[in-house]
Design a protein around this motif. Structure first.
Motif, PDB file in Angstrom:
ATOM      1  N   ARG B  52       0.822  -1.375   0.038  1.00 19.80           N
ATOM      2  CA  ARG B  52      -0.048  -0.070  -0.203  1.00 19.80           C
ATOM      3  C   ARG B  52       0.873   1.377  -0.048  1.00 19.80           C
ATOM      4  N   SER B  56       0.875   4.037  -2.893  1.00 11.80           N
ATOM      5  CA  SER B  56       0.690   5.643  -2.341  1.00 11.80           C
ATOM      6  C   SER B  56       1.758   6.255  -2.857  1.00 11.80           C
ATOM      7  N   VAL B 152      -4.428   4.148 -14.159  1.00 11.71           N
ATOM      8  CA  VAL B 152      -5.459   2.890 -13.976  1.00 11.71           C
ATOM      9  C   VAL B 152      -4.762   1.779 -13.385  1.00 11.71           C
ATOM     10  N   GLN B 153      -3.293   1.626 -13.586  1.00 11.68           N
ATOM     11  CA  GLN B 153      -2.452   0.594 -13.039  1.00 11.68           C
ATOM     12  C   GLN B 153      -2.211   0.872 -11.551  1.00 11.68           C
ATOM     13  N   GLY B 155      -3.926   1.129  -8.681  1.00 14.10           N
ATOM     14  CA  GLY B 155      -4.966   0.497  -7.623  1.00 14.10           C
ATOM     15  C   GLY B 155      -6.082   1.497  -7.738  1.00 14.10           C
ATOM     16  N   GLU B 156      -6.768   1.222  -6.768  1.00 10.90           N
ATOM     17  CA  GLU B 156      -8.070   1.933  -6.377  1.00 10.90           C
ATOM     18  C   GLU B 156      -8.125   3.575  -6.402  1.00 10.90           C
ATOM     19  N   ALA B 157      -7.104   4.080  -5.927  1.00 12.47           N
ATOM     20  CA  ALA B 157      -6.847   5.502  -5.714  1.00 12.47           C
ATOM     21  C   ALA B 157      -6.392   6.135  -7.108  1.00 12.47           C
ATOM     22  N   ILE B 159      -7.387   4.534  -9.934  1.00 14.66           N
ATOM     23  CA  ILE B 159      -8.552   4.889 -10.745  1.00 14.66           C
ATOM     24  C   ILE B 159      -9.400   6.066 -10.513  1.00 14.66           C
ATOM     25  N   THR B 160      -9.722   6.039  -9.388  1.00 14.94           N
ATOM     26  CA  THR B 160     -10.275   7.423  -8.947  1.00 14.94           C
ATOM     27  C   THR B 160      -9.872   8.576  -9.644  1.00 14.94           C
ATOM     28  N   TYR B 161      -8.584   8.566  -9.363  1.00 11.83           N
ATOM     29  CA  TYR B 161      -8.016   9.898  -9.884  1.00 11.83           C
ATOM     30  C   TYR B 161      -8.031  10.096 -11.449  1.00 11.83           C
ATOM     31  N   ARG B 163     -10.552   8.679 -12.909  1.00 16.15           N
ATOM     32  CA  ARG B 163     -11.978   9.221 -13.345  1.00 16.15           C
ATOM     33  C   ARG B 163     -12.111  10.596 -13.214  1.00 16.15           C
TER      34      ARG B 163
END
Lengths: 162, 172
Positions: B52, B56, B152-153, B155-157, B159-161, B163
């Protein structure tokens, strides 16, 4: 954390207990010594579990702290780069004003040259145009060089996908 | 009689010793299992936290690079736009002078031609600069687009950024 995991011991079979008790000199003493050793080792393992947990907590805190420091450093560097870019943008705008003045000067000199009645006046206007054009060229080159240097800065070229 | 009692006592004590031994074996085995489970859990925890944390850091780095690239690109575009305007103005000056050549007398014609030459060389120099910058900015834009895909690669954060960036692009 130790990589060699301790192994469980098999339970004693009744026949083995009887066999060991048949020797009166080592039977009970042997069973008791073995039990006490196992108890001691179990206590050591309990202590090791506590140490492992403590070590893990320390390492987790260390990793999180290192990540926070790295992120803060990155943000600071990005902020410095953005400030540098903003400063350059301010300089470009100021420079643009100056270049517009030069362009206006050239166009006014051009009009005067077109309407010149004497060759002296035309020569003077030609001088003005030449000087203004030279200044304009130097200005544009200066800003372009700074922009080129900016586009070649490590934050924009290092570690980027090719 | 004494022998029988002694044997019974011996085997009674032996049974107690055997039971104590069994209980300690049981305790040891439970502790071993608890220890191994804890070690495994701790390893997994460290691995998760490290993953993680590095995620980050990678996201923060990608964001910093992306923002810097966008700002640098914008600064370059602003300069290029103003340069294009200047080129047009210089060109119109050249055209005005050229239109006057035929009607001018010989000495004035000489001055006009010299002025045109100056303006043309300035125009050419600025244009070369502009094209060079244009190439670099095009390259930067391509790299920035690839960088955007990298979110996109992450992680979740990430992908959110991504979008969030897509949403902003749609708003524009």
């Amino acid at each position: 954390m130790n990589d060699t995991a301790p192994r469980a011991v098999a339970p004693l079979a009744a026949s083995e207990v009887v066999l060991r008790l048949l020797n009166p000199f080592t039977g009970i003493a042997g069973l008791m010594t073995e039990a006490l050793n196992l108890s001691h080792e179990a206590s050591s393992l309990e202590l090791a579990v506590k140490t492992t947990r403590r070590e893990t907590n320390v390492r987790v805190v260390g990793v999180r702290l290192a990540a926070k420091v790295a992120i803060a450093t990155l943000r600071q560097r990005a902020l410095r780069n953005l400030q540098r870019i903003r400063q350059l943008q301010v300089n470009i705008r100021a420079n643009r004003q100056q270049q517009q003045n030069l362009i206006r000067l050239i166009s006014r000199a051009t009009i005067r040259m077109v309407n010149a009645t004497t060759s002296e006046e035309a020569a003077a206007m030609r001088e003005v145009i030449a000087s203004a054009a030279e200044l304009l060229r130097r200005d544009a080159e200066g800003v372009a060089t700074r922009l080129r240097r900016l586009l070649a800065m490590p934050a924009l070229t290092e570690g980027r996908p090719a | 009689m004494i022998q029988i009692i002694g044997t019974l006592v011996y085997f009674g004590l032996g049974t107690i010793a055997a039971l104590f031994n069994a209980s300690q074996r049981n305790r040891f085995n439970e502790t071993v299992s608890y220890h191994n489970k804890t070690v495994e859990i701790c390893k997994q925890r460290i691995a998760t936290v490290t993953r993680r944390a590095s995620g980050s850091v990678a996201l923060a780095q990608a964001k910093a690079e992306y923002r810097t690239a966008i700002s640098a690109g914008n600064a370059a575009w602003e300069f290029m736009n103003s340069t294009r305007e200047e080129l047009n103005q210089i060109w119109s000056g050249i055209m005005t002078l050229q239109a006057r050549i035929l009607s001018a007398n010989s000495s004035q014609r000489y001055e006009i031609i010299a002025a045109i030459k100056e303006l043309r060389s300035t125009h050419a120099a600025i244009r070369v600069n502009l094209y060079d910058l244009k190439d670099r900015v095009r390259q930067l834009n391509h790299q920035t687009a690839l960088l955007k895909q990298r979110f996109v690669q992450l992680g979740e954060a990430g992908i959110t950024y991504y979008r969030h960036l897509q949403g902003r692009q749609c708003q524009k």
